[in-house]
Design a protein around this motif. Structure first.
Motif, PDB file in Angstrom:
ATOM      1  N   SER A  40      -4.847  -6.840  36.728  1.00 34.38           N
ATOM      2  CA  SER A  40      -4.943  -5.747  35.773  1.00 34.38           C
ATOM      3  C   SER A  40      -3.756  -4.804  35.951  1.00 34.38           C
ATOM      4  O   SER A  40      -3.449  -4.385  37.064  1.00 34.38           O
ATOM      5  CB  SER A  40      -6.257  -5.001  35.999  1.00 34.38           C
ATOM      6  OG  SER A  40      -6.462  -4.041  35.015  1.00 34.38           O
ATOM      7  N   ILE A  41      -3.099  -4.469  34.842  1.00 38.12           N
ATOM      8  CA  ILE A  41      -1.977  -3.527  34.837  1.00 38.12           C
ATOM      9  C   ILE A  41      -2.480  -2.248  34.163  1.00 38.12           C
ATOM     10  O   ILE A  41      -2.800  -2.248  32.978  1.00 38.12           O
ATOM     11  CB  ILE A  41      -0.762  -4.100  34.071  1.00 38.12           C
ATOM     12  CG1 ILE A  41      -0.308  -5.422  34.687  1.00 38.12           C
ATOM     13  CG2 ILE A  41       0.364  -3.079  34.023  1.00 38.12           C
ATOM     14  CD1 ILE A  41       0.210  -5.301  36.111  1.00 38.12           C
ATOM     15  N   HIS A  42      -2.565  -1.173  34.929  1.00 37.98           N
ATOM     16  CA  HIS A  42      -3.111   0.078  34.413  1.00 37.98           C
ATOM     17  C   HIS A  42      -2.089   0.840  33.579  1.00 37.98           C
ATOM     18  O   HIS A  42      -0.879   0.648  33.733  1.00 37.98           O
ATOM     19  CB  HIS A  42      -3.620   0.955  35.555  1.00 37.98           C
ATOM     20  CG  HIS A  42      -4.839   0.388  36.187  1.00 37.98           C
ATOM     21  ND1 HIS A  42      -6.097   0.563  35.654  1.00 37.98           N
ATOM     22  CD2 HIS A  42      -5.003  -0.387  37.291  1.00 37.98           C
ATOM     23  CE1 HIS A  42      -6.984  -0.067  36.404  1.00 37.98           C
ATOM     24  NE2 HIS A  42      -6.344  -0.657  37.400  1.00 37.98           N
ATOM     25  N   LYS A  43      -2.594   1.704  32.727  1.00 38.53           N
ATOM     26  CA  LYS A  43      -1.751   2.556  31.886  1.00 38.53           C
ATOM     27  C   LYS A  43      -0.733   3.281  32.747  1.00 38.53           C
ATOM     28  O   LYS A  43      -1.063   3.795  33.815  1.00 38.53           O
ATOM     29  CB  LYS A  43      -2.600   3.600  31.159  1.00 38.53           C
ATOM     30  CG  LYS A  43      -3.533   3.049  30.134  1.00 38.53           C
ATOM     31  CD  LYS A  43      -4.356   4.175  29.528  1.00 38.53           C
ATOM     32  CE  LYS A  43      -5.365   3.625  28.553  1.00 38.53           C
ATOM     33  NZ  LYS A  43      -6.200   4.684  27.975  1.00 38.53           N
ATOM     34  N   GLY A  44       0.501   3.333  32.269  1.00 37.12           N
ATOM     35  CA  GLY A  44       1.544   4.067  32.963  1.00 37.12           C
ATOM     36  C   GLY A  44       2.325   3.264  33.982  1.00 37.12           C
ATOM     37  O   GLY A  44       3.386   3.696  34.412  1.00 37.12           O
ATOM     38  N   LEU A  45       1.832   2.109  34.391  1.00 35.90           N
ATOM     39  CA  LEU A  45       2.568   1.305  35.367  1.00 35.90           C
ATOM     40  C   LEU A  45       3.807   0.674  34.727  1.00 35.90           C
ATOM     41  O   LEU A  45       4.886   0.680  35.320  1.00 35.90           O
ATOM     42  CB  LEU A  45       1.671   0.227  35.964  1.00 35.90           C
ATOM     43  CG  LEU A  45       2.274  -0.586  37.106  1.00 35.90           C
ATOM     44  CD1 LEU A  45       2.620   0.318  38.286  1.00 35.90           C
ATOM     45  CD2 LEU A  45       1.325  -1.672  37.552  1.00 35.90           C
ATOM     46  N   ILE A  46       3.653   0.147  33.528  1.00 32.51           N
ATOM     47  CA  ILE A  46       4.758  -0.474  32.805  1.00 32.51           C
ATOM     48  C   ILE A  46       5.014   0.253  31.483  1.00 32.51           C
ATOM     49  O   ILE A  46       6.142   0.472  31.089  1.00 32.51           O
ATOM     50  CB  ILE A  46       4.448  -1.961  32.540  1.00 32.51           C
ATOM     51  CG1 ILE A  46       4.462  -2.713  33.858  1.00 32.51           C
ATOM     52  CG2 ILE A  46       5.421  -2.566  31.545  1.00 32.51           C
ATOM     53  CD1 ILE A  46       4.067  -4.151  33.759  1.00 32.51           C
ATOM     54  N   CYS A  47       3.933   0.614  30.816  1.00 37.57           N
ATOM     55  CA  CYS A  47       3.980   1.241  29.499  1.00 37.57           C
ATOM     56  C   CYS A  47       2.682   2.037  29.317  1.00 37.57           C
ATOM     57  O   CYS A  47       1.878   2.095  30.236  1.00 37.57           O
ATOM     58  CB  CYS A  47       4.130   0.169  28.413  1.00 37.57           C
ATOM     59  SG  CYS A  47       2.699  -0.926  28.301  1.00 37.57           S
ATOM     60  N   PRO A  48       2.429   2.607  28.142  1.00 36.29           N
ATOM     61  CA  PRO A  48       1.207   3.398  27.981  1.00 36.29           C
ATOM     62  C   PRO A  48      -0.071   2.586  27.760  1.00 36.29           C
ATOM     63  O   PRO A  48      -1.112   3.151  27.444  1.00 36.29           O
ATOM     64  CB  PRO A  48       1.493   4.277  26.762  1.00 36.29           C
ATOM     65  CG  PRO A  48       2.698   3.750  26.121  1.00 36.29           C
ATOM     66  CD  PRO A  48       3.351   2.795  27.045  1.00 36.29           C
ATOM     67  N   HIS A  49      -0.011   1.274  27.941  1.00 31.78           N
ATOM     68  CA  HIS A  49      -1.173   0.426  27.671  1.00 31.78           C
ATOM     69  C   HIS A  49      -1.756  -0.176  28.947  1.00 31.78           C
ATOM     70  O   HIS A  49      -1.043  -0.384  29.918  1.00 31.78           O
ATOM     71  CB  HIS A  49      -0.785  -0.704  26.713  1.00 31.78           C
ATOM     72  CG  HIS A  49      -0.213  -0.190  25.442  1.00 31.78           C
ATOM     73  ND1 HIS A  49       1.126  -0.300  25.154  1.00 31.78           N
ATOM     74  CD2 HIS A  49      -0.787   0.469  24.410  1.00 31.78           C
ATOM     75  CE1 HIS A  49       1.348   0.260  23.975  1.00 31.78           C
ATOM     76  NE2 HIS A  49       0.201   0.738  23.510  1.00 31.78           N
ATOM     77  N   HIS A  50      -3.053  -0.466  28.901  1.00 29.30           N
ATOM     78  CA  HIS A  50      -3.750  -1.161  29.977  1.00 29.30           C
ATOM     79  C   HIS A  50      -3.954  -2.598  29.507  1.00 29.30           C
ATOM     80  O   HIS A  50      -4.479  -2.824  28.428  1.00 29.30           O
ATOM     81  CB  HIS A  50      -5.091  -0.481  30.236  1.00 29.30           C
ATOM     82  CG  HIS A  50      -5.881  -1.110  31.344  1.00 29.30           C
ATOM     83  ND1 HIS A  50      -7.188  -0.788  31.583  1.00 29.30           N
ATOM     84  CD2 HIS A  50      -5.568  -2.039  32.271  1.00 29.30           C
ATOM     85  CE1 HIS A  50      -7.631  -1.481  32.612  1.00 29.30           C
ATOM     86  NE2 HIS A  50      -6.671  -2.250  33.043  1.00 29.30           N
ATOM     87  N   PHE A  51      -3.518  -3.573  30.312  1.00 36.19           N
ATOM     88  CA  PHE A  51      -3.705  -4.981  29.961  1.00 36.19           C
ATOM     89  C   PHE A  51      -3.878  -5.807  31.218  1.00 36.19           C
ATOM     90  O   PHE A  51      -3.692  -5.322  32.336  1.00 36.19           O
ATOM     91  CB  PHE A  51      -2.552  -5.505  29.091  1.00 36.19           C
ATOM     92  CG  PHE A  51      -1.194  -5.510  29.762  1.00 36.19           C
ATOM     93  CD1 PHE A  51      -0.726  -6.632  30.416  1.00 36.19           C
ATOM     94  CD2 PHE A  51      -0.381  -4.389  29.708  1.00 36.19           C
ATOM     95  CE1 PHE A  51       0.522  -6.648  31.017  1.00 36.19           C
ATOM     96  CE2 PHE A  51       0.873  -4.388  30.304  1.00 36.19           C
ATOM     97  CZ  PHE A  51       1.324  -5.517  30.961  1.00 36.19           C
ATOM     98  N   GLN A  52      -4.258  -7.049  31.026  1.00 37.28           N
ATOM     99  CA  GLN A  52      -4.409  -7.995  32.136  1.00 37.28           C
ATOM    100  C   GLN A  52      -3.508  -9.195  31.887  1.00 37.28           C
ATOM    101  O   GLN A  52      -3.205  -9.528  30.739  1.00 37.28           O
ATOM    102  CB  GLN A  52      -5.853  -8.473  32.236  1.00 37.28           C
ATOM    103  CG  GLN A  52      -6.822  -7.371  32.560  1.00 37.28           C
ATOM    104  CD  GLN A  52      -8.259  -7.845  32.545  1.00 37.28           C
ATOM    105  OE1 GLN A  52      -8.626  -8.749  31.809  1.00 37.28           O
ATOM    106  NE2 GLN A  52      -9.084  -7.216  33.356  1.00 37.28           N
ATOM    107  N   PHE A  53      -3.107  -9.833  32.979  1.00 33.79           N
ATOM    108  CA  PHE A  53      -2.391 -11.102  32.817  1.00 33.79           C
ATOM    109  C   PHE A  53      -2.963 -12.116  33.794  1.00 33.79           C
ATOM    110  O   PHE A  53      -3.619 -11.774  34.774  1.00 33.79           O
ATOM    111  CB  PHE A  53      -0.874 -10.933  32.963  1.00 33.79           C
ATOM    112  CG  PHE A  53      -0.379 -10.654  34.366  1.00 33.79           C
ATOM    113  CD1 PHE A  53       0.111 -11.674  35.147  1.00 33.79           C
ATOM    114  CD2 PHE A  53      -0.381  -9.368  34.875  1.00 33.79           C
ATOM    115  CE1 PHE A  53       0.591 -11.426  36.423  1.00 33.79           C
ATOM    116  CE2 PHE A  53       0.092  -9.102  36.140  1.00 33.79           C
ATOM    117  CZ  PHE A  53       0.576 -10.135  36.924  1.00 33.79           C
ATOM    118  N   PHE A  54      -2.739 -13.380  33.471  1.00 31.18           N
ATOM    119  CA  PHE A  54      -3.251 -14.507  34.247  1.00 31.18           C
ATOM    120  C   PHE A  54      -2.066 -15.259  34.818  1.00 31.18           C
ATOM    121  O   PHE A  54      -1.120 -15.576  34.098  1.00 31.18           O
ATOM    122  CB  PHE A  54      -4.095 -15.429  33.367  1.00 31.18           C
ATOM    123  CG  PHE A  54      -5.157 -14.683  32.613  1.00 31.18           C
ATOM    124  CD1 PHE A  54      -6.347 -14.336  33.227  1.00 31.18           C
ATOM    125  CD2 PHE A  54      -4.955 -14.284  31.305  1.00 31.18           C
ATOM    126  CE1 PHE A  54      -7.318 -13.623  32.547  1.00 31.18           C
ATOM    127  CE2 PHE A  54      -5.917 -13.579  30.616  1.00 31.18           C
ATOM    128  CZ  PHE A  54      -7.101 -13.244  31.237  1.00 31.18           C
TER     129      PHE A  54
END
Length: 81
Positions: A40-54
């Motif tokens: 899980s990539i939380h908001k603010g880590l890369i951009c303003p969105h929270h997303f997951q990757f596999f």
């Protein structure tokens, strides 16, 4: 003395805004898992969105997923009341 964890650099692309970033993933966390690891990539880590990757055991990104709802401690308290 703490030994630093070895990490692999992975390029990610936000599935919402397409922002690209390179992050480090600890090798030991992925090698000990089964086939795919969900991160899980939380908001603010890369951009303003929270997303997951596999990612597979060879550190290849296999897909992304948008997060529709994110609960934190404050919002979960409101839902319980």
């Amino acid at each position: 003395m703490m030994v630093p964890e070895v990490s692999k650099k992975i390029q990610l692309i936000c599935p919402i805004c397409k922002t690209r970033a390179v992050i480090g993933i600890p090798e030991s966390r992925v090698k000990n898992k089964s086939q795919l690891t969900t991160i899980s990539i939380h908001k603010g880590l890369i951009c303003p969105h929270h997303f997951q990757f596999f990612m597979d055991k060879q550190f290849q990104v296999r897909g992304y997923q948008k997060v529709d709802l994110e609960l934190n401690q404050q919002s979960s308290k409101k839902l319980r009341n």
